[in-house]
Design a protein around this motif. Structure first.
Motif, PDB file in Angstrom:
ATOM      1  N   ALA A 138       0.698  -1.203  -0.023  1.00 23.32           N
ATOM      2  CA  ALA A 138      -0.061   0.105   0.002  1.00 23.32           C
ATOM      3  C   ALA A 138       0.811   1.259  -0.026  1.00 23.32           C
ATOM      4  O   ALA A 138       1.858   1.223   0.414  1.00 23.32           O
ATOM      5  CB  ALA A 138      -0.795   0.007   1.195  1.00 23.32           C
ATOM      6  N   GLY A 181      -2.882   0.422  -3.982  1.00 21.55           N
ATOM      7  CA  GLY A 181      -3.882   0.212  -3.153  1.00 21.55           C
ATOM      8  C   GLY A 181      -3.842  -1.165  -2.642  1.00 21.55           C
ATOM      9  O   GLY A 181      -4.950  -1.923  -3.163  1.00 21.55           O
ATOM     10  N   GLY A 182      -2.951  -1.819  -2.058  1.00 26.12           N
ATOM     11  CA  GLY A 182      -2.932  -2.852  -1.602  1.00 26.12           C
ATOM     12  C   GLY A 182      -3.256  -2.940  -0.199  1.00 26.12           C
ATOM     13  O   GLY A 182      -3.797  -2.074   0.478  1.00 26.12           O
ATOM     14  N   SER A 183      -2.848  -4.131   0.658  1.00 28.82           N
ATOM     15  CA  SER A 183      -3.246  -4.094   2.188  1.00 28.82           C
ATOM     16  C   SER A 183      -1.798  -4.126   3.006  1.00 28.82           C
ATOM     17  O   SER A 183      -2.242  -3.772   4.091  1.00 28.82           O
ATOM     18  CB  SER A 183      -4.089  -5.528   2.217  1.00 28.82           C
ATOM     19  OG  SER A 183      -2.999  -6.699   1.842  1.00 28.82           O
ATOM     20  N   GLU A 184      -0.791  -4.287   2.378  1.00 26.46           N
ATOM     21  CA  GLU A 184       0.500  -4.340   3.388  1.00 26.46           C
ATOM     22  C   GLU A 184       1.017  -3.005   3.436  1.00 26.46           C
ATOM     23  O   GLU A 184       1.419  -2.444   2.627  1.00 26.46           O
ATOM     24  CB  GLU A 184       1.433  -5.244   2.452  1.00 26.46           C
ATOM     25  CG  GLU A 184       0.912  -6.734   2.522  1.00 26.46           C
ATOM     26  CD  GLU A 184       0.635  -7.339   3.867  1.00 26.46           C
ATOM     27  OE1 GLU A 184       1.623  -7.411   4.471  1.00 26.46           O
ATOM     28  OE2 GLU A 184      -0.435  -7.544   3.986  1.00 26.46           O
ATOM     29  N   LEU A 185       0.948  -2.453   4.593  1.00 31.34           N
ATOM     30  CA  LEU A 185       1.726  -1.282   4.946  1.00 31.34           C
ATOM     31  C   LEU A 185       3.278  -1.611   4.981  1.00 31.34           C
ATOM     32  O   LEU A 185       3.712  -2.482   5.323  1.00 31.34           O
ATOM     33  CB  LEU A 185       1.162  -0.904   6.399  1.00 31.34           C
ATOM     34  CG  LEU A 185      -0.374  -0.762   6.456  1.00 31.34           C
ATOM     35  CD1 LEU A 185      -0.596  -0.412   7.861  1.00 31.34           C
ATOM     36  CD2 LEU A 185      -0.788   0.516   5.458  1.00 31.34           C
TER      37      LEU A 185
END
Lengths: 447, 473
Positions: free
Chosen positions: B235, B467-471
């Motif tokens: 992300a 816009g993925g989920s992994e910060l």
């Protein structure tokens, strides 16, 4: 056509198909009378009015099935179509699961469904145009910054008859009415970049009966406030926070859930909910109902496209998946009974909770109030969820400032499990509908 | 079967009379849109040829224009009397009864952009079933982890006749083929889907000259299997490389829709009043062209009779013009660009894209990759969407990879990429020399559905929000 005329045509077509060699036949005759007036800046933008018809004929021979549809209802055309359908069926492979529905399932819901409003047909065109003009004026008079993108009044009357070779033949009429306002306003981002940026939004009211439409002032006011509240939006930082879905975005989420519980997607293994029946997959706050027999709603109908009686089905009970939404074929594939979900959408909703929206927002120290979702990133096959978003940032339990240009990402299972609070604001402007709810945590991707 | 020409066989005198009716209340322009369409679809799933559907629709739409106002009605009963009734309904947007002048009808010729060797509509069912079976087999045999395969062969033939109050009459036959394979792969409770699809305004020669059925089968299976090992996408803002062809969807969403002139005349697009402005990097030239041979988005004339030619939208970063229908062209005082399109006789035309592409550049695709330190490489897409007012657009990759230090690494899943039109196109810092059109698979839904095409070489965007989920850590 009258419903009786349509029944005669449907019944005659079924009999004709059977005498032509079909083992089973199912026929739908549909007539749609449409009207739409859109005005912009006080003048008519478009005025549309029409009546359309079509006939759908499904035949089977030795469990081989084919479907033909046509907008030509003449006898010669139908005769030719039946021949085409039977010829097509012969080329298919036999499908042992194919059959007409169980005769006991066929029939209409008892009682008054309140889906037909005669006023819909009798409203004069001038009156309907005037409603659109009044709606637009109401919006533009609220704030000088508003640019109208059109105000619409539309309504239609749908007549539908279903007949099959088991002897079922019945029909109904259904109306719907809609008022819709779209508008925009100039936005001036602080950075000085992005010349020409605007913000836009819309709001609407829809119902089977004209009387049930919300007052135009309310629709105009909501469209205008949903537009103006976006002015000055900034890109939020990349982080993980709680997200409060408003009823509009909650319904977008629920629509994807509807695809995931669709019997066709289940037997095709194209859903993250395959093999999840009777499992606890959502939070105990979540109960989801499918009910085409609920009186007076947009998804209400006496029977589905196979003639199967409408009914109430609990799809999820306090987080536990209880049923899929199936037609009779999908039900046979899954060794279940039909839920009367062939064809058109029914009413599909999340049961409202006890909180009001403000109470939910007040529980969020830092998070997102989500007002818009876009893009095809809700993947009900894998259960992945990632979409473009807009909304209002929440700080210390209060709506603080607008945000855009970011995405929100999680998974369906994570979201269903993470729904902590549900509001009491369920409304019926659409047939798939949800109250406001709060999800514990989702990834925001911004700056 | 009754031939479509019988349906359209109104005498010139009848057509003149109907057009006069459409203009009888003061409308300044009128047209009749006759359509007869056959659609065929065969679907194989679970190893059997399960569904066959044929649909026939025909109707006539009557349109009256006055300024920016449109009156529209259609009928499916093709008789002079019924069409005249529709004309009266359409005429009602104007209210100054007039006696329209005489109309001299003449048929116009045009170049054929989609010559077809062997039309698919009318091909024996057994042949279509054979293609479907070949594709299904190649997907199923790709890997033991492929658990479901669905194959659909769709073809249609649309016969169009337009006659307008200027006396122009045009007739066309529009073929369409679309072949789609979807494959589900499962491993240890992980389920992924791969899709391969293509076609265009082509005939059966598509399967020998462009893409054989087995290629679609293998490709769908390959994607699904690849995604089984995909990791969650990161992300945040980073570099982005878009592979040729399919990535044209970025253009379609980011600048295509906001340059459709209905949004311009309504002043809701972020590009309103901006012709002559720099709206993209100087490497960026964007063209909409309905004359690309046999493309899914090509047209011999648009659905109000304008014969298309390439329209330059952005040239070396400068906004040059918009995509017009007759209404917007009249308002802006420019010729219509051949973008007035409609779903069917049930709808009036509105500005729509045809084949929208980004012109070829000079960079070597290998160098583009090598220049990238940390980013995402996207190859194929589920689709996209745009907010035309604030310029935000999204697109969702199917096949995408991490790029680290100039090299492609792990495949990623569960991401949407979001950008802002003018900003993202200003960040296009490299354009490849490997231009290609997409295999015809896209349908654009702007209230009405129309087939479109896209094309693009490899490009690099220096920064966009993934816009993925992994910060990040």
């Amino acid at each position: 056509m009258t419903i009786d005329e349509m029944k005669v045509l449907a019944d005659r077509t079924v009999k004709h198909a059977v005498t032509s060699g079909a083992e089973t036949a199912e026929v739908g005759v549909i007539e749609n009378t449409e009207f739409e007036a859109t005005v912009r800046n006080g003048s008519i933008e478009t005025l549309l009015e029409s009546v359309s018809n079509h006939i759908m004929i499904q035949v089977s021979v030795d469990k081989r099935k084919a479907t033909v549809t046509s907008s030509d209802l003449s006898e010669t055309s139908i005769e030719w179509l039946i021949g085409e359908a039977i010829e097509l069926a012969h080329v298919m492979d036999p499908d042992l699961f194919f059959d007409l529905p169980d005769p006991e399932e066929l029939g209409s819901v008892e009682g008054e469904l309140k889906v037909y409003d005669p006023e819909t047909l009798s409203l004069p065109t001038e009156r309907k145009i005037q409603i659109a003009l009044d709606l637009e004026r109401a919006a533009c008079s609220l704030d000088r910054r508003i640019i109208s993108n059109g105000a619409t009044f539309s309504n239609d009357v749908k007549s539908k008859v279903i007949a099959n070779s088991l002897g079922f033949c019945d029909g109904y009429r259904k109306t719907s009415n809609l008022i819709l306002l779209s508008c925009a306003a100039e936005d001036k981002p602080k950075s000085g970049e992005n010349t020409g940026k605007k913000q836009s939004s819309f709001w609407y009211s829809a119902a089977p009966s004209f009387e049930a439409l919300e007052p135009i002032e309310h629709v105009a006011g909501t469209a205008v406030s949903r537009t103006l509240e976006k002015l000055g939006a900034v890109r939020p930082k990349t982080c993980e926070v709680p997200v409060v879905f408003d009823p509009h975005t909650a319904a977008v989420f629920l629509e994807a859930v509807a695809s995931a519980v669709d019997g066709g997607n289940i037997y095709r293994k194209s859903s993250f909910l395959v093999d999840k029946l009777d499992q606890l997959i959502g939070s105990p706050a979540v109960t989801i109902i499918d009910d085409a027999s609920l009186a007076g709603k947009l998804g209400t109908r006496p029977f589905d496209e196979e003639g199967v009686r409408s009914r109430r089905t609990i799809v999820m009970a306090k987080g536990r998946l209880k049923s899929y939404r199936m037609d009779s074929y999908q039900a046979r594939k899954l060794d279940k009974k039909t839920t009367g979900n062939s064809g058109d959408t029914s009413n599909f909703y999340i049961e409202p909770g006890l909180y009001n929206r403000g109470e939910i927002i007040a529980t969020v120290r830092e998070g997102l109030f989500l007002t818009m979702l876009f893009g095809p990133g809700a993947n009900w096959v894998t259960g992945d969820f990632s979409q473009g978003a807009q909304g209002i940032w929440i700080e210390n339990g209060e709506l603080a400032y607008p945000v855009d240009g970011f995405t929100i990402t999680s998974t369906f299972l994570g979201m269903l499990d993470g729904i902590e609070m549900i509001a009491n604001d369920l409304d019926w402007r659409r047939s798939t509908t949800s109250p406001t709810f709060k999800v514990k945590g989702m990834t925001i991707s911004g700056t | 079967m009754i031939s479509y020409t019988d349906y359209f066989n109104l005498s010139e005198e009848d057509m003149r009379a109907i057009l006069s009716t459409a203009l009888s209340k003061g409308g300044t322009y009128g047209d009749l849109y006759f359509q007869h369409m056959i659609k065929n679809e065969i679907t194989m799933e679970e190893g059997i040829v399960k569904e066959a559907a044929k649909s026939i629709s025909h109707g006539v739409g009557v349109r009256t224009l006055k300024g920016e106002s449109t009156g529209y009605a259609y009928t499916e009963e093709i008789s002079t009397e019924k069409i005249k009734q529709a004309a009266l309904v359409a005429a009602a947007i104007a209210d100054a009864p007039t006696e329209p002048g005489p109309i001299a009808i003449h048929e116009e010729q045009f170049p054929d952009q989609y010559p077809v060797q062997e039309p698919t509509t009318g091909t024996p069912l057994e042949q279509k079933v054979a293609w479907i079976q070949q594709a299904e087999e190649s997907a199923r045999h790709y890997s033991p982890h492929i658990t479901k395969v669905t194959v659909t062969c769709y073809d249609s033939l649309s016969n169009i006749q337009i006659v307008n109050s200027e006396g122009r009459l045009l007739r066309d036959t529009r073929p369409m083929l679309r072949f789609t394979v979807s494959a589900i792969a499962e491993k240890n409770g992980n389920r992924q889907i791969g899709i391969s699809s293509g076609g265009g305004r082509v005939g059966n020669e598509y399967f020998t000259n462009v893409t054989p059925p087995t290629n679609h089968g293998t490709e769908a299976a390959r994607q699904a299997i690849l995604l089984l090992d995909a990791i969650d996408a990161p992300a945040g803002p980073m570099e982005l490389i878009l592979a040729p062809a399919e990535s044209g969807i970025l253009l379609h969403e980011s600048v295509g829709h906001p340059l459709e002139a209905d949004f311009i005349r309504k002043r809701t697009s972020a590009y309103t009043d901006r012709v002559g402005d720099k709206v993209a990097h100087e490497l960026v030239t964007v063209i909409d062209d309905g004359t690309v041979k046999n493309d899914r988005g090509s047209i011999n004339f648009d659905d109000e009779g304008t014969i298309p030619s390439p329209t330059v939208l952005i040239e070396n970063g400068i906004l040059k013009g918009f995509m017009h229908d007759r209404i917007s062209a009249t308002i802006f005082g420019v010729p219509p660009t051949g973008n007035g399109r409609r779903d069917s006789y049930k709808f009036p035309p509105i500005p729509r894209m045809t084949v929208t592409y980004l012109a070829n550049g000079t960079s070597d695709p290998g160098e583009i990759l090598e220049s990238t330190r940390k980013g995402i490489y996207c190859k194929s897409f589920r689709g996209g969407q745009v907010d035309i007012s604030n310029g935000d657009f999204v697109f969702v990759p199917i096949e995408a990879y991490l790029v680290e230090d100039g090299k492609i690494s792990a495949p990623v899943k569960n991401l949407t990429i979001i950008g802002n039109g003018p900003e993202a196109l200003s960040n296009v810092t490299m354009v490849g020399n490997d231009f290609s059109y997409s295999d015809g698979r896209w349908t654009c839904g702007k209230h009405q559905h129309v087939p479109v095409g896209v094309g693009q070489p490899t490009i690099k965007i220096s920064e966009i929000t993934v816009g993925g989920s992994e910060l990040g850590t």
